[in-house]
Motif scaffolding. Structure first.
Motif, PDB file in Angstrom:
ATOM      1  N   GLY A   1       0.798  -1.219   0.000  1.00 44.89           N
ATOM      2  CA  GLY A   1       0.000   0.000   0.000  1.00 44.89           C
ATOM      3  C   GLY A   1       0.830   1.269   0.000  1.00 44.89           C
ATOM      4  O   GLY A   1       0.328   2.343  -0.320  1.00 44.89           O
ATOM      5  N   LYS A   2       2.093   1.154   0.339  1.00 42.06           N
ATOM      6  CA  LYS A   2       2.986   2.316   0.371  1.00 42.06           C
ATOM      7  C   LYS A   2       3.827   2.431  -0.891  1.00 42.06           C
ATOM      8  O   LYS A   2       4.739   3.242  -0.956  1.00 42.06           O
ATOM      9  CB  LYS A   2       3.909   2.223   1.593  1.00 42.06           C
ATOM     10  N   HIS A   3       3.521   1.610  -1.891  1.00 39.44           N
ATOM     11  CA  HIS A   3       4.321   1.583  -3.115  1.00 39.44           C
ATOM     12  C   HIS A   3       3.421   1.604  -4.343  1.00 39.44           C
ATOM     13  O   HIS A   3       2.252   1.226  -4.282  1.00 39.44           O
ATOM     14  CB  HIS A   3       5.198   0.321  -3.136  1.00 39.44           C
ATOM     15  N   THR A   4       4.007   2.008  -5.456  1.00 33.70           N
ATOM     16  CA  THR A   4       3.265   1.967  -6.721  1.00 33.70           C
ATOM     17  C   THR A   4       3.120   0.509  -7.155  1.00 33.70           C
ATOM     18  O   THR A   4       3.843  -0.371  -6.680  1.00 33.70           O
ATOM     19  CB  THR A   4       4.013   2.735  -7.826  1.00 33.70           C
ATOM     20  N   ALA A   5       2.216   0.288  -8.080  1.00 27.08           N
ATOM     21  CA  ALA A   5       2.029  -1.070  -8.602  1.00 27.08           C
ATOM     22  C   ALA A   5       3.337  -1.588  -9.200  1.00 27.08           C
ATOM     23  O   ALA A   5       3.712  -2.743  -8.990  1.00 27.08           O
ATOM     24  CB  ALA A   5       0.916  -1.092  -9.642  1.00 27.08           C
TER      25      ALA A   5
ATOM     26  N   GLY B   1      -5.916  -4.310   1.320  1.00 32.51           N
ATOM     27  CA  GLY B   1      -5.665  -2.873   1.319  1.00 32.51           C
ATOM     28  C   GLY B   1      -6.266  -2.195   0.102  1.00 32.51           C
ATOM     29  O   GLY B   1      -7.480  -2.155  -0.083  1.00 32.51           O
ATOM     30  N   LYS B   2      -5.384  -1.703  -0.774  1.00 32.09           N
ATOM     31  CA  LYS B   2      -5.824  -0.936  -1.942  1.00 32.09           C
ATOM     32  C   LYS B   2      -6.569  -1.775  -2.968  1.00 32.09           C
ATOM     33  O   LYS B   2      -7.419  -1.263  -3.681  1.00 32.09           O
ATOM     34  CB  LYS B   2      -4.628  -0.262  -2.615  1.00 32.09           C
ATOM     35  N   ALA B   3      -6.248  -3.057  -3.070  1.00 34.81           N
ATOM     36  CA  ALA B   3      -6.903  -3.981  -4.012  1.00 34.81           C
ATOM     37  C   ALA B   3      -6.951  -3.402  -5.425  1.00 34.81           C
ATOM     38  O   ALA B   3      -8.004  -3.366  -6.065  1.00 34.81           O
ATOM     39  CB  ALA B   3      -8.295  -4.356  -3.516  1.00 34.81           C
ATOM     40  N   ARG B   4      -5.794  -2.969  -5.914  1.00 35.23           N
ATOM     41  CA  ARG B   4      -5.721  -2.401  -7.269  1.00 35.23           C
ATOM     42  C   ARG B   4      -5.936  -3.505  -8.298  1.00 35.23           C
ATOM     43  O   ARG B   4      -5.197  -4.489  -8.328  1.00 35.23           O
ATOM     44  CB  ARG B   4      -4.369  -1.711  -7.468  1.00 35.23           C
TER      45      ARG B   4
ATOM     46  N   ARG C   1       1.959 -13.350   1.109  1.00 39.50           N
ATOM     47  CA  ARG C   1       1.724 -12.347   2.150  1.00 39.50           C
ATOM     48  C   ARG C   1       1.453 -10.984   1.519  1.00 39.50           C
ATOM     49  O   ARG C   1       0.504 -10.288   1.898  1.00 39.50           O
ATOM     50  CB  ARG C   1       2.932 -12.261   3.098  1.00 39.50           C
ATOM     51  N   VAL C   2       2.277 -10.610   0.540  1.00 41.23           N
ATOM     52  CA  VAL C   2       2.108  -9.312  -0.115  1.00 41.23           C
ATOM     53  C   VAL C   2       0.801  -9.299  -0.913  1.00 41.23           C
ATOM     54  O   VAL C   2       0.071  -8.297  -0.902  1.00 41.23           O
ATOM     55  CB  VAL C   2       3.335  -8.981  -1.000  1.00 41.23           C
ATOM     56  N   LEU C   3       0.474 -10.399  -1.574  1.00 36.28           N
ATOM     57  CA  LEU C   3      -0.785 -10.500  -2.312  1.00 36.28           C
ATOM     58  C   LEU C   3      -1.971 -10.304  -1.364  1.00 36.28           C
ATOM     59  O   LEU C   3      -2.891  -9.530  -1.653  1.00 36.28           O
ATOM     60  CB  LEU C   3      -0.883 -11.854  -3.018  1.00 36.28           C
ATOM     61  N   ALA C   4      -1.947 -10.966  -0.217  1.00 42.73           N
ATOM     62  CA  ALA C   4      -3.031 -10.833   0.764  1.00 42.73           C
ATOM     63  C   ALA C   4      -3.121  -9.400   1.291  1.00 42.73           C
ATOM     64  O   ALA C   4      -4.221  -8.864   1.477  1.00 42.73           O
ATOM     65  CB  ALA C   4      -2.828 -11.814   1.914  1.00 42.73           C
ATOM     66  N   ALA C   5      -1.960  -8.773   1.498  1.00 36.59           N
ATOM     67  CA  ALA C   5      -1.943  -7.391   1.984  1.00 36.59           C
ATOM     68  C   ALA C   5      -2.543  -6.453   0.949  1.00 36.59           C
ATOM     69  O   ALA C   5      -3.282  -5.521   1.289  1.00 36.59           O
ATOM     70  CB  ALA C   5      -0.512  -6.970   2.334  1.00 36.59           C
ATOM     71  N   GLU C   6      -2.242  -6.687  -0.308  1.00 36.15           N
ATOM     72  CA  GLU C   6      -2.814  -5.859  -1.379  1.00 36.15           C
ATOM     73  C   GLU C   6      -4.318  -6.074  -1.473  1.00 36.15           C
ATOM     74  O   GLU C   6      -5.084  -5.120  -1.605  1.00 36.15           O
ATOM     75  CB  GLU C   6      -2.144  -6.178  -2.724  1.00 36.15           C
ATOM     76  N   GLN C   7      -4.766  -7.311  -1.382  1.00 36.65           N
ATOM     77  CA  GLN C   7      -6.202  -7.604  -1.446  1.00 36.65           C
ATOM     78  C   GLN C   7      -6.949  -6.942  -0.293  1.00 36.65           C
ATOM     79  O   GLN C   7      -8.054  -6.435  -0.466  1.00 36.65           O
ATOM     80  CB  GLN C   7      -6.439  -9.111  -1.424  1.00 36.65           C
TER      81      GLN C   7
END
Length: 75
Positions: free
Chosen positions: A17-21, A52-55, A44-50
């Protein structure tokens, strides 16, 4: 003084969430020329993205990369 040593000794988890795609894809090793992370870290990062921002575009790229990592096999 002790805080600095503790900070150096404990790596900070990557927060998508603190970084660009693009930065997320680079970190995970999806981008050309970047070393891949472990499967656990990828998940872990995939779950965090889902959570969070879920881009949408990023999640689609990660889903594709995850399939390629698995050699196209279902888990």
């Amino acid at each position: 003084e002790g805080d600095v040593a503790e900070t150096d000794a404990i790596p900070t988890e990557f927060d998508p969430g603190k970084h660009t795609a693009g930065e997320v894809l680079d970190y995970l090793g999806v981008s050309e020329g970047h070393d891949p992370v472990t499967v656990d870290e990828f998940q872990r990062v995939l779950a965090a993205e889902q959570a969070g921002k879920a881009r949408k575009g990023l999640l689609e790229a990660l889903a594709k990369a995850s399939t390629e990592q698995d050699g196209g096999k279902e888990q």
